[in-house]
Design a protein around this motif. Sequence first.
Motif, mmCIF file in Angstrom:
data_model
loop_
_atom_site.group_PDB
_atom_site.id
_atom_site.type_symbol
_atom_site.label_atom_id
_atom_site.label_comp_id
_atom_site.label_asym_id
_atom_site.label_seq_id
_atom_site.Cartn_x
_atom_site.Cartn_y
_atom_site.Cartn_z
ATOM 1 N N ALA A 45 23.860 -31.384 -14.015
ATOM 2 C CA ALA A 45 22.580 -30.753 -14.327
ATOM 3 C C ALA A 45 21.953 -31.443 -15.537
ATOM 4 O O ALA A 45 22.630 -31.711 -16.532
ATOM 5 C CB ALA A 45 22.774 -29.262 -14.599
ATOM 6 N N ASP A 46 20.655 -31.714 -15.424
ATOM 7 C CA ASP A 46 19.922 -32.351 -16.518
ATOM 8 C C ASP A 46 18.446 -32.039 -16.304
ATOM 9 O O ASP A 46 17.867 -32.429 -15.283
ATOM 10 C CB ASP A 46 20.163 -33.866 -16.509
ATOM 11 C CG ASP A 46 19.556 -34.562 -17.728
ATOM 12 O OD1 ASP A 46 18.549 -34.065 -18.260
ATOM 13 O OD2 ASP A 46 20.083 -35.620 -18.125
ATOM 14 N N LEU A 50 15.058 -35.346 -11.734
ATOM 15 C CA LEU A 50 14.259 -34.782 -10.654
ATOM 16 C C LEU A 50 14.982 -33.580 -10.060
ATOM 17 O O LEU A 50 16.154 -33.674 -9.688
ATOM 18 C CB LEU A 50 14.008 -35.843 -9.588
ATOM 19 C CG LEU A 50 13.076 -35.446 -8.448
ATOM 20 C CD1 LEU A 50 11.656 -35.202 -8.969
ATOM 21 C CD2 LEU A 50 13.068 -36.520 -7.362
ATOM 22 N N ASN A 51 14.288 -32.457 -10.008
ATOM 23 C CA ASN A 51 14.866 -31.200 -9.542
ATOM 24 C C ASN A 51 16.094 -30.787 -10.351
ATOM 25 O O ASN A 51 16.939 -30.024 -9.882
ATOM 26 C CB ASN A 51 15.215 -31.249 -8.052
ATOM 27 C CG ASN A 51 13.983 -31.296 -7.167
ATOM 28 O OD1 ASN A 51 13.625 -32.351 -6.648
ATOM 29 N ND2 ASN A 51 13.316 -30.157 -7.008
ATOM 30 N N GLY A 52 16.191 -31.313 -11.580
ATOM 31 C CA GLY A 52 17.194 -30.824 -12.509
ATOM 32 C C GLY A 52 18.563 -31.444 -12.411
ATOM 33 O O GLY A 52 19.521 -30.897 -12.981
ATOM 34 N N LEU A 482 11.234 -41.292 -12.807
ATOM 35 C CA LEU A 482 12.138 -40.227 -12.369
ATOM 36 C C LEU A 482 13.284 -40.758 -11.514
ATOM 37 O O LEU A 482 14.049 -39.976 -10.954
ATOM 38 C CB LEU A 482 11.351 -39.162 -11.603
ATOM 39 C CG LEU A 482 10.426 -38.289 -12.465
ATOM 40 C CD1 LEU A 482 9.483 -37.469 -11.601
ATOM 41 C CD2 LEU A 482 11.245 -37.362 -13.371
ATOM 42 N N GLY A 483 13.386 -42.087 -11.414
ATOM 43 C CA GLY A 483 14.544 -42.678 -10.752
ATOM 44 C C GLY A 483 14.345 -43.080 -9.312
ATOM 45 O O GLY A 483 15.328 -43.305 -8.587
ATOM 46 N N ASP A 495 3.764 -31.339 -11.346
ATOM 47 C CA ASP A 495 4.885 -30.488 -10.948
ATOM 48 C C ASP A 495 5.914 -31.369 -10.245
ATOM 49 O O ASP A 495 6.042 -31.347 -9.024
ATOM 50 C CB ASP A 495 4.396 -29.370 -10.016
ATOM 51 C CG ASP A 495 5.518 -28.424 -9.593
ATOM 52 O OD1 ASP A 495 6.615 -28.475 -10.207
ATOM 53 O OD2 ASP A 495 5.303 -27.648 -8.643
ATOM 54 N N PRO A 496 6.667 -32.176 -11.004
ATOM 55 C CA PRO A 496 7.542 -33.191 -10.401
ATOM 56 C C PRO A 496 8.576 -32.638 -9.424
ATOM 57 O O PRO A 496 8.996 -33.344 -8.506
ATOM 58 C CB PRO A 496 8.224 -33.841 -11.611
ATOM 59 C CG PRO A 496 7.288 -33.605 -12.747
ATOM 60 C CD PRO A 496 6.674 -32.255 -12.482
ATOM 61 N N ASP A 497 8.994 -31.387 -9.607
ATOM 62 C CA ASP A 497 10.022 -30.825 -8.736
ATOM 63 C C ASP A 497 9.451 -30.216 -7.455
ATOM 64 O O ASP A 497 10.198 -29.657 -6.646
ATOM 65 C CB ASP A 497 10.809 -29.746 -9.489
ATOM 66 C CG ASP A 497 11.635 -30.331 -10.627
ATOM 67 O OD1 ASP A 497 11.873 -31.555 -10.620
ATOM 68 O OD2 ASP A 497 12.028 -29.572 -11.530
ATOM 69 N N PHE A 498 8.156 -30.350 -7.251
ATOM 70 C CA PHE A 498 7.504 -29.763 -6.080
ATOM 71 C C PHE A 498 8.086 -30.320 -4.781
ATOM 72 O O PHE A 498 8.320 -31.519 -4.641
ATOM 73 C CB PHE A 498 6.001 -30.047 -6.124
ATOM 74 C CG PHE A 498 5.297 -29.756 -4.829
ATOM 75 C CD1 PHE A 498 4.948 -28.455 -4.494
ATOM 76 C CD2 PHE A 498 4.989 -30.771 -3.942
ATOM 77 C CE1 PHE A 498 4.309 -28.184 -3.303
ATOM 78 C CE2 PHE A 498 4.348 -30.512 -2.746
ATOM 79 C CZ PHE A 498 4.008 -29.213 -2.428
ATOM 80 N N SER A 499 8.310 -29.432 -3.828
ATOM 81 C CA SER A 499 8.652 -29.815 -2.463
ATOM 82 C C SER A 499 7.802 -28.972 -1.525
ATOM 83 O O SER A 499 7.719 -27.746 -1.701
ATOM 84 C CB SER A 499 10.130 -29.573 -2.157
ATOM 85 O OG SER A 499 10.360 -29.649 -0.756
#
Length: 525
Positions: A45-46, A50-52, A482-483, A495-499
């Motif tokens: 977890a980080d 992306l998405n933590g 973000l890799g 909102d980078p974690d958006f899906s």
Amino acid sequence: MAFTFQINDDVVFNHDERLLAKAEANRPVLKQRVIQPTRLVDIVADEAGLNGYVAVDNEQDVARLTDYPQGRDGSLVLDFGDHQVGHFSIDIDSVGSPMDAPLYLRLKFAEIPAEIAADSAEYDGWLSKAWIQEEYIHLDTLPTHLELPRRYSFRYVELKVLDTSPKWQTVFSKPQVVAESAVEATDAPTVQLADPQLQKIYDISVKTLQDCMQTVFEDGPKRDRRLWIGDLRLQALANYATFDQRELVKRCLYLFGGMTTTDGKIPANVFTAPQLTPDDTFLFDYSLFFVSILADYQAQTNDRAVLDDLYGIAKKQIQVAAQKVDPQGALRLDDAWPVFVDWSNDFNKETAGQAIFIYTLKQFITLAHLVNDEAVVEYETLLAQMTRYARETLFDDQQQLFVSGEDREINVASQVWMVLAHVLDDNQNALMMQKMVAQLFPITGIATPYMYHHVVEALFEAGQTKAAVQLMKDYWGKMVDLGADTFWEAFKPEDPDFSPYGSPIISSYCHAWSCTPAYLIQKYL
């Protein structure tokens, strides 16, 4: 984000065997490469990931995989170093006492670290969970060489031992993927850019395109693995700027041309396995983009045989679309044949649809002149009507921007597509895009690289090079930060974690319509 499934089971399709035979004749032989993992990692977890989640090195050596036996609930995560598309295999054995129970194994394939961490049992999105890349396998006897029949799209593989018995443990060795693509990375010329950020964006764009080039230009090798015409248009342009694999474009054109409805309409996508099947989904702009793809191909190749084969089908798309234009030159669409423009339904798409028709109509007229079609005057008249309506009714003189719909909405898509269609002159386009940037940036509510491509290209077309490059860096560059190994189906910088599906486990992180920076950089910089 919004999407509506279409079910049109009353539609009847033609199958032109002559054209489909030409499609098959241009089917590529896939090139294969054997790839081994580069390291073993832990998924941790980080908040910055992306998405933590991120993948971090652990102290284990992937070259000594047999030194790390696993019992119940033990796991290893293989990192293949870059995005791969292909078939996975691994050798499995047991150590300890005799094998008194089967091995119960789960294999999970992931394009990003967060997919490993995600619990597939919690997924409840609107797309089928059958797309989740994980397999549960019982092996009664070991040793064995396990070859999975399904193709996967991934960088990471988790080997999770769900159970053995207390008497023995599992050991793994020789993991590999036989990666497949219609092209090799070395088929594209090397491009050296002075800007290191643009270099990364360019290189990842090429990798994204490569992994989507299979027996057709797939929209995504993880999901849906289909030939979508909107993706194809952008992939073909990126392909001309990089691999220039023309036969694959030709194949895809013949596939669409060979499977139209009985009234001549092009479907939005086709399935190629287990047999050629056109989907019962129809999008107004996607049908018209058949004209664009043919026109772009003709400009690139001067292949008169393909033009002669497919001109009539392109003409039919214009004829069918023209039925939706009123005597004043206004496009009047209905829900039965929607315009796509972008996934989002949060903005009015009428003006963008009008501009897309003008854009493709101009390309069609160029083709009509090439084949000496005497009916070209009719289409030049239609173009003049639609352009006049756009200038006189849809363009707001006071705001110097295009409006859309009854509420005279001002949105990004309207301005972008009117610029791409060159409805106004160059000076007006430049002023309009400057106003758009001032009033409507930063962009919100749009999450597809597909739409962002058109925004960037419109900025370039309007001479706003600095703004275009900055938007490319802000959007694709953020994915790099973000890799990203390949570029994604959906991304919102705000909102980078958006899906769009509520979980990274179903999202596509290698998607065709995100590959276009390579084309944009080659064309405009």
